[in-house]
Scaffold this active site. Structure first.
Site, short mmCIF file in Angstrom:
data_model
loop_
_atom_site.label_atom_id
_atom_site.label_comp_id
_atom_site.label_asym_id
_atom_site.label_seq_id
_atom_site.Cartn_x
_atom_site.Cartn_y
_atom_site.Cartn_z
N ASP A 1 -22.98 17.71 -24.35
CA ASP A 1 -21.58 18.03 -24.13
C ASP A 1 -20.85 16.88 -23.44
OD1 ASP A 1 -22.93 18.25 -21.79
OD2 ASP A 1 -22.11 20.19 -21.19
N HIS B 1 0.82 -1.23 0.00
CA HIS B 1 0.00 0.00 0.00
C HIS B 1 0.85 1.27 0.00
CE1 HIS B 1 -2.97 3.01 1.01
NE2 HIS B 1 -2.38 3.22 2.18
N ASP C 1 -3.13 8.40 -0.83
CA ASP C 1 -3.48 7.31 0.09
C ASP C 1 -4.95 6.92 -0.10
OD1 ASP C 1 -3.57 5.61 2.40
OD2 ASP C 1 -4.31 7.32 3.57
N HIS D 1 4.03 6.76 5.71
CA HIS D 1 2.87 7.48 6.26
C HIS D 1 2.05 6.68 7.27
CE1 HIS D 1 0.55 5.35 3.05
NE2 HIS D 1 -0.48 5.54 3.84
N GLU E 1 1.44 5.25 12.98
CA GLU E 1 0.09 4.85 13.38
C GLU E 1 -0.05 3.35 13.59
OE1 GLU E 1 -4.33 4.96 11.36
OE2 GLU E 1 -2.89 6.52 10.82
N ASP E 2 0.62 2.55 12.75
CA ASP E 2 0.34 1.12 12.70
C ASP E 2 1.52 0.21 13.03
OD1 ASP E 2 -2.26 1.68 11.91
OD2 ASP E 2 -1.66 1.85 9.82
#
Length: 762
Positions: A294, A83, A174, A107, A111-112
């Site tokens: 259009d 990812h 992301d 990134h 956090e993880d």
């Protein structure tokens, strides 16, 4: 993030607002797994547009992120590290600088994983550490709702964007990769993520001029939220493209040849609109697919601004122009830095051809927005400072974020963000400088309710930029609005609902109107009940009625009184519920002849009743639901009687009205009422007169002049020819009282053109 973790479970809560690991097996599309991008692939992608890239930095970030994520996997079963690699690849397509690419790789590490901000600062430097921190959602939020958590995370993200725009670019990349792999996520989470993307991230990309990314985010969300509509639009588009394949090439060739023959080199290419854009246009204009003219547009890309206008002249002298379809965004750029000339002509095959004429630089900004600005070159300096100088879109975003950050609570912040950043809007200010954002075409009524519901309910006037203006005035960007209020107005006119634009204002007006009407019925019901108790000489007390509520099948005293006022419950039923021995007087139902009840009332003293049990009538502004006899009205000075109409309130009739005979068999509907008019606040009341006048020129003018000279107000006039010489004119007018009406009648009788005049009692 959309993945299944195999790291410690406490990390789950931190990413709940975007997606959660599936708790049950999810049907996954059979799809060959793509090869992960290698280190040298990433370095080569960056070197292709930035030969001076820091290869060592990129290599270290690649290895660090791969080790940090370790054995984590996504919902698809792919290694989680794929990812951040894909996010970095998206950003290399936008040709972003090394720090942004490294931030994309890292990134999710804070956090993880076990990584910390301090560690990243030490290894990669504080600039990259700040970018990664800005992309890290808040952990351990002690908030009661998912919306509150989402709002706090969004607030943190936007404030980080204001400090460094590259946070926004990484976040959008992301979200784009998560949307591309959304099929592996449980259905409930899939819809939530798609809605959030459509509400927040796609419009945010559009505000920053990143058209390509916005369109892909919109289409991916559209496919998830309404797959059937998406499929239908795509089938129609593909069929239309197949039918018009030769025509599109022909238009491109003709445009290129015409420009080249006139000495102007240009790159011309056709482009069809995206499914979501087409669907929203069909919804907004309520038209079918076949009615859209259009769907295909053509870009004419030239070398400089002068060439843009030369190309425009060539196009307009070659094909007829469609009126009203020309817009010059070069001389007046859009707020997101978009610049181009738009025009529509009748081209080959009598087809409408929509053209956008721009330079190469404008074309890059039109597609990539703020990402088109080159961050990686020497001498650019801080990307944020650079964009503050070069980009109107980013300067506007930073200013708006600063204002949004002052919102009182998370839910309010989220609501305001969706409105103020991501929808077509106007920004207005209170006299104290508070920003109020409203949809286009909103007026002062919407503004007042946006400030506070009580301000809207009591609004009686306004000043716009220091000048008095109607409450229905449409607001423009930058207007300063002062709402004038009055304590005397507790509820707005119900007609405001049709004037209001915002849902909040309309809902508040409906709610206030319902409350005001209910209060009127409660007041009327209470007066009717108290009057009956006084006449029956029995004691009334709320406490005693409270004990009788079950027998009346109501939950509160106000419910009982409102039901009595609306005519749903008789006052005698309330008395019987409180006093089971109470016996109702039913005189009129036993032997009184038709007309006797009205005659009996007429036999009372000629003065209006001043009985303490008589209900006072204050006119149209009364706190009671009151209206006047439909065919003649009633005016102060008349002896009057009230008739209760279920669901409508009291209708006031003059005692001489022949219509009262219709209510002889329903004595329970009759109310003893009296006038209660304040001399300091005169009101007009309805009356009807019938004039038999000579049929000659100017007769009606003379009649109207008499009424006007005596301060009467004409509401309606109807005329009927009774004979060749005379016309019968019926006039509905408003007067202050019986004396006023009598004076007008006397003056009309004095006119030579008037043969006869009399009052009509309906």
């Amino acid at each position: 993030m959309v993945y299944r973790r195999r790291r410690p479970t406490q990390m789950l809560a931190a990413t709940e607002s975007v997606a959660v690991a599936p708790t049950a097996p999810v049907a996954r599309p059979a799809k060959p797994r793509a090869r992960m991008m290698r280190q040298y692939d990433l370095v080569e992608r960056v070197r292709s547009y930035n030969p001076n890239t820091n290869e060592d930095l990129l290599n270290r970030a690649y290895v660090y992120a791969m080790k940090a994520h370790g054995s984590q996997t996504r919902a698809s079963g792919d290694p989680y590290f794929s990812h951040p690699l894909e996010v970095a690849a998206i950003l290399t397509d936008l040709k972003l600088d090394d720090a942004t690419i490294v931030a994309a790789l890292l990134h999710d590490t804070i956090e993880d994983t076990e990584a910390t901000r301090a560690e990243i600062d030490q290894i990669f430097g504080p600039e990259i550490g700040a970018l990664v921190e800005g992309l890290t959602k808040l952990k351990r939020l002690e908030l009661v709702s998912r919306e509150a958590k989402q709002a706090e995370n969004l607030r943190k993200l936007l404030l980080a964007i204001a400090d460094d725009v590259r946070v926004l670019l990484v976040k959008l990349a992301d979200r784009l990769h998560n949307m591309r792999t959304l099929d592996f996520v449980p259905t409930e989470s899939r819809r939530r993520i798609a809605e959030e993307t459509l509400d927040i991230y796609a419009p945010l990309a559009g505000r920053m001029g990143m058209q390509e990314m916005r369109e892909e985010l919109e289409d991916l969300s559209f496919r998830t939220l309404d797959p059937e509509a998406y499929s239908v639009v795509m089938q129609r588009l593909d069929a239309l493209a197949e039918r018009n394949r030769n025509l599109i090439g022909e238009i491109e060739d003709q445009l290129s040849n015409n420009l080249r023959h006139r000495g102007l080199g240009a790159r011309v290419y056709g482009r069809r609109k995206k499914p979501f854009s087409i669907w929203t246009k069909m919804e907004r204009k309520s038209v079918g697919f076949e009615q859209l003219s259009d769907i295909f547009g053509f870009r004419v890309v030239v070398n400089d601004i002068e060439a843009c206008y030369r190309a425009l002249g060539i196009v307009h002298t070659t094909w007829p122009v469609v009126p009203g379809r020309f817009k010059d965004y070069i001389s007046t750029p859009k707020q997101n830095d978009y610049r181009s000339i738009h025009t529509t002509v009748i081209g080959p095959g009598n087809q409408r051809v929509e053209l956008q004429i721009r330079t190469e630089a404008m074309d890059q900004i039109a597609e990539r927005g703020i990402a088109a600005h080159v961050f990686y070159k020497e001498g650019v300096g801080s990307p944020t400072e650079f964009l503050k100088r070069e980009s109107n879109a980013f300067a506007w975003l930073r200013h708006t974020i600063g204002i949004l950050s002052e919102s009182a609570n998370p839910e309010e912040f989220l609501e305001h963000t969706k409105l103020e950043l991501f929808h077509d809007q106007v920004f207005c200010f209170t006299p104290k400088g508070k920003l109020i954002a409203l949809p286009r075409h909103a007026n002062v009524i919407d503004f007042a309710y946006a400030v506070h519901t009580d301000v809207g309910n009591s609004a009686v006037g306004c000043k716009i930029n220091g000048k008095f203006a109607p409450l229905s005035s449409e607001l423009q960007n930058g207007d300063e609005v002062e709402v004038l209020t009055s304590e005397a107005q507790s509820a707005p006119p119900s007609a405001w609902e049709t004037l209001a634009v915002t849902g909040k204002a309309r809902a508040a007006i409906r709610r206030a109107t319902r409350t005001a009407v209910r209060d009127q019925y409660v007041g009327l019901g209470r007066r009717i009940v108290e009057r009956l108790f006084e006449r029956a000489k029995i004691e009334y007390a709320d406490d005693k009625l409270k004990g009788a509520l079950p027998r009346l099948a109501r939950t509160s005293i106000e419910d009982v009184m409102a039901a009595v006022g609306r005519g749903e419950i008789k006052a005698s039923h309330v008395a019987r519920a409180m006093y089971p021995d109470y016996k109702e007087e039913r005189v009129a139902r036993y032997g009184i002849k038709k007309g006797a009840l009205a005659a009996k009332v007429k036999e009372k003293s000629p003065e209006p009743s001043r009985s303490p049990v008589a209900i006072p009538i204050g006119g149209n502004n009364s706190a009671l639901p009151v209206k006047f006899a439909p065919n003649g009205g009633a005016v102060p000075g008349d002896r009057i009687v009230g008739i209760v109409t279920p669901g409508e309130g009291i209708t006031i009739y003059p005692i001489q009205s022949p219509a009262l005979k219709d209510f002889e068999e329903e004595p329970e509907r009759w109310l003893d009422v009296r006038w209660d008019i304040e001399d300091s606040a005169p009101q007009r009341f309805p009356a009807r007169i019938k004039v038999e006048n000579v049929n000659e020129p100017g007769a009606l003018a003379q009649i109207a002049t008499v009424i006007a000279e005596h301060d009467g107000n004409i509401d309606n006039i109807s005329m009927q020819r009774r004979s060749p010489d005379f016309t019968e004119t019926t006039i509905d007018l408003e007067v202050y009282d019986l004396k006023h009406l009598s004076a007008i009648l006397a003056q009309l009788r004095a006119k030579a053109v008037v043969a006869k005049v009399e009052r009509v009692n309906g």
